[in-house]
Write a protein that holds these residues in place. Sequence first.
Motif, PDB file in Angstrom:
ATOM      1  N   ARG A  10      37.530  16.709  62.350  1.00 21.60           N
ATOM      2  CA  ARG A  10      36.202  17.062  62.336  1.00 21.60           C
ATOM      3  C   ARG A  10      35.057  16.154  63.294  1.00 21.60           C
ATOM      4  O   ARG A  10      35.537  15.120  63.630  1.00 21.60           O
ATOM      5  N   ILE A  11      33.968  16.939  63.635  1.00 24.06           N
ATOM      6  CA  ILE A  11      33.101  16.004  64.432  1.00 24.06           C
ATOM      7  C   ILE A  11      32.375  15.246  63.463  1.00 24.06           C
ATOM      8  O   ILE A  11      31.511  15.812  62.627  1.00 24.06           O
ATOM      9  N   VAL A  12      32.194  13.880  63.713  1.00 17.90           N
ATOM     10  CA  VAL A  12      31.641  13.011  63.107  1.00 17.90           C
ATOM     11  C   VAL A  12      30.480  12.534  63.941  1.00 17.90           C
ATOM     12  O   VAL A  12      29.314  12.070  62.938  1.00 17.90           O
ATOM     13  N   GLU A  13      30.281  12.835  65.005  1.00 17.68           N
ATOM     14  CA  GLU A  13      28.960  12.008  65.729  1.00 17.68           C
ATOM     15  C   GLU A  13      29.005  12.930  67.221  1.00 17.68           C
ATOM     16  O   GLU A  13      29.885  12.976  67.618  1.00 17.68           O
ATOM     17  N   GLN A  14      27.908  13.471  67.640  1.00 16.88           N
ATOM     18  CA  GLN A  14      27.900  13.673  68.848  1.00 16.88           C
ATOM     19  C   GLN A  14      26.169  13.670  69.262  1.00 16.88           C
ATOM     20  O   GLN A  14      25.158  13.697  68.619  1.00 16.88           O
ATOM     21  N   GLY A  15      26.060  13.397  70.681  1.00 17.01           N
ATOM     22  CA  GLY A  15      24.750  13.180  71.299  1.00 17.01           C
ATOM     23  C   GLY A  15      24.800  12.643  72.735  1.00 17.01           C
ATOM     24  O   GLY A  15      26.038  12.367  73.267  1.00 17.01           O
ATOM     25  N   PRO A  16      23.568  12.415  73.369  1.00 12.15           N
ATOM     26  CA  PRO A  16      23.852  11.655  74.915  1.00 12.15           C
ATOM     27  C   PRO A  16      24.590  10.359  74.742  1.00 12.15           C
ATOM     28  O   PRO A  16      24.582   9.750  73.839  1.00 12.15           O
ATOM     29  N   THR A  17      25.422  10.094  75.880  1.00 16.40           N
ATOM     30  CA  THR A  17      26.336   8.921  75.802  1.00 16.40           C
ATOM     31  C   THR A  17      25.518   7.618  75.378  1.00 16.40           C
ATOM     32  O   THR A  17      25.865   6.721  74.625  1.00 16.40           O
ATOM     33  N   ASP A  18      24.207   7.584  76.274  1.00 17.10           N
ATOM     34  CA  ASP A  18      23.600   6.257  76.091  1.00 17.10           C
ATOM     35  C   ASP A  18      23.085   6.107  74.718  1.00 17.10           C
ATOM     36  O   ASP A  18      23.184   4.963  74.058  1.00 17.10           O
ATOM     37  N   ALA A  19      22.605   7.084  74.037  1.00 14.98           N
ATOM     38  CA  ALA A  19      22.016   7.232  72.826  1.00 14.98           C
ATOM     39  C   ALA A  19      23.302   6.809  71.657  1.00 14.98           C
ATOM     40  O   ALA A  19      22.895   6.041  70.968  1.00 14.98           O
ATOM     41  N   VAL A  20      24.382   7.350  72.029  1.00 17.60           N
ATOM     42  CA  VAL A  20      25.599   7.188  70.853  1.00 17.60           C
ATOM     43  C   VAL A  20      25.907   5.660  70.937  1.00 17.60           C
ATOM     44  O   VAL A  20      26.089   5.050  69.972  1.00 17.60           O
ATOM     45  N   PHE A  21      25.865   5.288  72.105  1.00 22.89           N
ATOM     46  CA  PHE A  21      26.540   3.788  72.585  1.00 22.89           C
ATOM     47  C   PHE A  21      25.621   2.696  71.893  1.00 22.89           C
ATOM     48  O   PHE A  21      25.805   1.790  71.461  1.00 22.89           O
ATOM     49  N   ALA A  22      24.378   3.157  72.095  1.00 27.11           N
ATOM     50  CA  ALA A  22      23.307   2.081  72.078  1.00 27.11           C
ATOM     51  C   ALA A  22      22.939   2.164  70.383  1.00 27.11           C
ATOM     52  O   ALA A  22      22.919   1.047  69.850  1.00 27.11           O
ATOM     53  N   ALA A  23      23.029   3.353  69.652  1.00 31.06           N
ATOM     54  CA  ALA A  23      22.772   3.347  68.137  1.00 31.06           C
ATOM     55  C   ALA A  23      23.614   4.332  67.599  1.00 31.06           C
ATOM     56  O   ALA A  23      23.219   5.382  67.141  1.00 31.06           O
ATOM     57  N   PRO A  24      25.186   3.863  67.427  1.00 33.60           N
ATOM     58  CA  PRO A  24      25.882   4.713  66.679  1.00 33.60           C
ATOM     59  C   PRO A  24      25.343   4.995  65.130  1.00 33.60           C
ATOM     60  O   PRO A  24      25.089   4.015  64.506  1.00 33.60           O
ATOM     61  N   THR A  25      25.614   6.384  64.553  1.00 30.10           N
ATOM     62  CA  THR A  25      25.078   6.535  63.410  1.00 30.10           C
ATOM     63  C   THR A  25      26.121   6.671  62.583  1.00 30.10           C
ATOM     64  O   THR A  25      26.168   6.386  61.318  1.00 30.10           O
ATOM     65  N   ASP A  62      29.809   5.592  60.908  1.00 28.87           N
ATOM     66  CA  ASP A  62      30.690   4.375  60.733  1.00 28.87           C
ATOM     67  C   ASP A  62      31.788   4.408  61.678  1.00 28.87           C
ATOM     68  O   ASP A  62      32.475   3.526  62.323  1.00 28.87           O
ATOM     69  N   TYR A  63      32.545   5.468  61.796  1.00 27.39           N
ATOM     70  CA  TYR A  63      33.701   5.675  62.522  1.00 27.39           C
ATOM     71  C   TYR A  63      33.439   5.404  64.034  1.00 27.39           C
ATOM     72  O   TYR A  63      34.062   4.412  64.669  1.00 27.39           O
ATOM     73  N   THR A  64      32.382   5.776  64.586  1.00 29.07           N
ATOM     74  CA  THR A  64      32.016   5.563  66.047  1.00 29.07           C
ATOM     75  C   THR A  64      31.665   4.182  65.972  1.00 29.07           C
ATOM     76  O   THR A  64      32.074   3.361  67.032  1.00 29.07           O
ATOM     77  N   ARG A  65      30.980   3.447  65.058  1.00 28.32           N
ATOM     78  CA  ARG A  65      30.653   1.786  65.075  1.00 28.32           C
ATOM     79  C   ARG A  65      32.161   1.290  65.085  1.00 28.32           C
ATOM     80  O   ARG A  65      32.284   0.455  65.924  1.00 28.32           O
ATOM     81  N   ARG A  66      32.898   1.462  64.480  1.00 26.33           N
ATOM     82  CA  ARG A  66      34.284   1.003  64.593  1.00 26.33           C
ATOM     83  C   ARG A  66      34.988   1.249  65.818  1.00 26.33           C
ATOM     84  O   ARG A  66      35.471   0.160  66.444  1.00 26.33           O
ATOM     85  N   LEU A  67      35.045   2.480  66.344  1.00 24.99           N
ATOM     86  CA  LEU A  67      35.571   2.768  67.692  1.00 24.99           C
ATOM     87  C   LEU A  67      35.084   1.882  68.844  1.00 24.99           C
ATOM     88  O   LEU A  67      35.493   1.181  69.503  1.00 24.99           O
ATOM     89  N   LEU A  68      33.557   1.555  68.687  1.00 27.82           N
ATOM     90  CA  LEU A  68      32.895   0.979  69.746  1.00 27.82           C
ATOM     91  C   LEU A  68      33.199  -0.716  69.494  1.00 27.82           C
ATOM     92  O   LEU A  68      33.332  -1.205  70.581  1.00 27.82           O
ATOM     93  N   ALA A  69      33.219  -0.992  68.312  1.00 27.64           N
ATOM     94  CA  ALA A  69      33.541  -2.645  68.084  1.00 27.64           C
ATOM     95  C   ALA A  69      34.941  -2.747  68.679  1.00 27.64           C
ATOM     96  O   ALA A  69      35.302  -3.944  69.066  1.00 27.64           O
ATOM     97  N   ALA A  70      35.908  -1.777  68.459  1.00 26.14           N
ATOM     98  CA  ALA A  70      37.313  -1.877  68.835  1.00 26.14           C
ATOM     99  C   ALA A  70      37.601  -1.950  70.372  1.00 26.14           C
ATOM    100  O   ALA A  70      38.780  -1.789  70.835  1.00 26.14           O
ATOM    101  N   SER A  71      36.520  -1.408  71.225  1.00 26.05           N
ATOM    102  CA  SER A  71      36.935  -1.452  72.782  1.00 26.05           C
ATOM    103  C   SER A  71      36.694  -2.607  73.145  1.00 26.05           C
ATOM    104  O   SER A  71      35.513  -3.006  73.868  1.00 26.05           O
ATOM    105  N   PRO A  72      37.751  -3.430  73.668  1.00 26.85           N
ATOM    106  CA  PRO A  72      37.595  -4.686  74.280  1.00 26.85           C
ATOM    107  C   PRO A  72      36.992  -4.632  75.711  1.00 26.85           C
ATOM    108  O   PRO A  72      36.532  -5.429  76.130  1.00 26.85           O
ATOM    109  N   ALA A  73      37.625  -3.363  76.569  1.00 32.82           N
ATOM    110  CA  ALA A  73      37.107  -3.150  77.677  1.00 32.82           C
ATOM    111  C   ALA A  73      35.917  -3.119  78.102  1.00 32.82           C
ATOM    112  O   ALA A  73      34.996  -3.650  78.956  1.00 32.82           O
ATOM    113  N   LEU A  74      35.068  -2.375  77.042  1.00 33.44           N
ATOM    114  CA  LEU A  74      33.683  -2.179  77.005  1.00 33.44           C
ATOM    115  C   LEU A  74      33.049  -3.380  76.998  1.00 33.44           C
ATOM    116  O   LEU A  74      32.014  -3.736  77.550  1.00 33.44           O
ATOM    117  N   ALA A  75      33.367  -4.324  75.911  1.00 33.36           N
ATOM    118  CA  ALA A  75      32.781  -5.632  75.675  1.00 33.36           C
ATOM    119  C   ALA A  75      32.880  -6.385  76.887  1.00 33.36           C
ATOM    120  O   ALA A  75      31.946  -7.236  77.399  1.00 33.36           O
TER     121      ALA A  75
END
Lengths: 537, 268
Positions: free
Chosen positions: A498-513, A515-528
Amino acid sequence: MSAPLLTIDNLRIEAGDRVLLEGLSFAVAAGERLAIVGESGSGKTLATRAIPGLLAPALDRVSGTIRFEGRELTALGDRGLRSVRGAGIGLVFQEPMTSLNPALPIGVQLAEGLKLHRRLDDAEVRRRSIDMLARVQIADPESCLARYPHEFSGGMRQRIMLASVLLLEPRLLIADEPTTALDTLSQREVLQLMVALTREMGTALLLITHDLGLVAEYTDRVIVLEKGVMVEEGETAQVLARPNHPYTAKLVGSLPRKDGDRAAIAPDAPAILRIEHARVDYPGKPGLFRAGTPIRVIDDVTLDVRAGEIVALVGASGSGKTTLGRTALGLKPLAGGRILFDGKDITRLDRVGERAFRRDAQLVFQDPFSSLPPHFRIGEIVGAALRHVPGLSAADRRERVRATLDDVGLAGFEDRRPHQMSGGQRQRVAIARAIASEPRLVVADEPVSALDVTIQLQVLTLLQRLQRDRGFACLFITHDLAVVEQIADRVIVLEKGRIVEQGPTDAVFAAPTHDYTRRLLAASPALALTETLAAQQ
Amino acid sequence: MKRSVHSLLGVGLVGALLVVVLLGLVWLPYDPLAIDLDHTLAAPSLAHWLGTDEFGRDVASRAMLGARISLLIAIQTVAISIVIGTALGLVVGFLRGWTERVIMTFSDALLAFPGILLALALIAVIGSSRHSIVIALAVAYLPATIRVVRGSVISIREREYVEASRVAGDSALYTMWRIVLPNALPPILVLATSLFGWVILSESALSFLGVGVPPPLPTWGNMLSSARPYMYAASWLSIAPGLCIVATLLGINMLGDALRDRLDPRDE
């Protein structure tokens, strides 16, 4: 500081007349966390296999000294080494699917090492096993003992593997790409467990990886290997922020960077691909006398890809992102919903329409080693889709193939065969094949994740340039959020079909709405790491 | 190094066999069917290199003519079995679904009979002749061919380059013929060479059972079977065709392996 736990001096490994590793010297202190970084062929795995004497003696000649707790390992016979393996040095390998024995229950496999090294009674072995499984956060450790490896997911298996190794309380844990086979979320969980437990137990950790993000987050010191030679060694933060050797600089520079000057897509641009309420089922496991209950892998997905847009489809393994990509190209049957390409339902095309669709929608595969037919020449492979372009003469076709190969930086490769090329070159061929018919949509399924870091950047940059020059829309499937940030206009996050979130890349990365997206972002060491490095500059 | 010795030996043995067969077309030491009751069961000599049989016929001449007949039978049988089996296996393995269920049910039913028994039954129905042997053996070995081809096609159709061919807009027929078949060839080639061996042996067995190529025409198989009563009195009668069979099988198998290695595009 007391004497180091492990000292390697002038290690050299040869196979036949080739030198695979030369002059490697380093030391690991008790409780320290050291990373060995390098691309495939750098000798990082060889070096670590040599420490507990796991190389094939007939194939590889090892010279130099390896001292562990004051004992010279190269001088120990097989008997002596066996007492060091397990109890002194524990190993966790890359592939949790194959490193556990599928024929034995977990409990038996955990007990094996304890019985061999510790001579404990059954009750004590059982108590310690349960205790350790609880520490690696396996739910219900008691019943876990009686279950078999196939009942667990990859992340769970890697935890069980970790538990079986740590049960023996080794002084050194060697982890060889322990999370490469796992998805982003489990990767983070397993590594955090590994670091927390080794710290608690005072075990030193030797982490072999190609992922600089992991190195930055989890290790104190780092060694960089290039083609069997150590080119740099130092404090992790120091090395990554100010690399001394050009190769290290290249590795760090290969981290995905945001593309600043990308023109925004007009919000009213027409949708080239429209997926409406798509559902895809896989057949379930059939019983003896009945068909299986189908398993829903894509559940009511609706999305648009506009002309010239790059849309990233993100999710952990098993989220259905690859299936969705195949479905968009009509390669998987729909259980419900429609797929519109250029406004037309792709399941209702006539012959001419079907041909046009096949030319206009192309696919780049993840693995360049299995996606190119081995018996064809590169020219034929790239020209495959051109055979179906009406009114194109053989000479025109050759010219188009030549121009396309030129465009991907492989001029004059027409007569080679896939096996004569490197992974990066093969992926360029796969890209050339996809763009030769000048498609309007390219579905790219993890196109760089099977490649080495430095090659990844080249291929990604190539794809980006081609997209800009030719203007095709791209559905970019990936699990790597750092790559998404570099290239995508819009991001779609998929969880369990299922699609849980979508939007412009910058907006999603800056303010994920979600929970799953937030966990994915937090788990991305290369991004950090990319962000840290950007902040430092 | 070792590989090239094998392929050289294979080429040598098969080449020698072809020379003998071709030579037999224009010249034979004696008439292989001529009976000479004055010289029955003669030991090998300068006049008769491989001796004579119980009717005084020259064994060397008969072995040369037998080579031609045995080889023809084997080549025809293998060709029919491989061509039909490959076509069916390819279609069945690529399309799956009900086509597969129907064809594989028949094929498995055939597979349930021992090959020789099946061939015997077929010959009993259509009568004993050279052609009926070819047909009977081709049918008997068809299920094995279908199974081998189907298995290798099923594994190949899951490769990504097959999907890539679909994305490029190729028809199923084109994908089967140009993408799947070339990659399925190595096991088919190996099967063809072993099939060649089985057919020569089966033809011998059929002759031995008395339903093979009818006398007086010689094949290696019926030469062996008629030599049985004289195993001790005139061992050359069994040794000559036996050695022919061994040398042929050895040569063909080595040639097949060498061919497969050469055909692999990854092996330069």
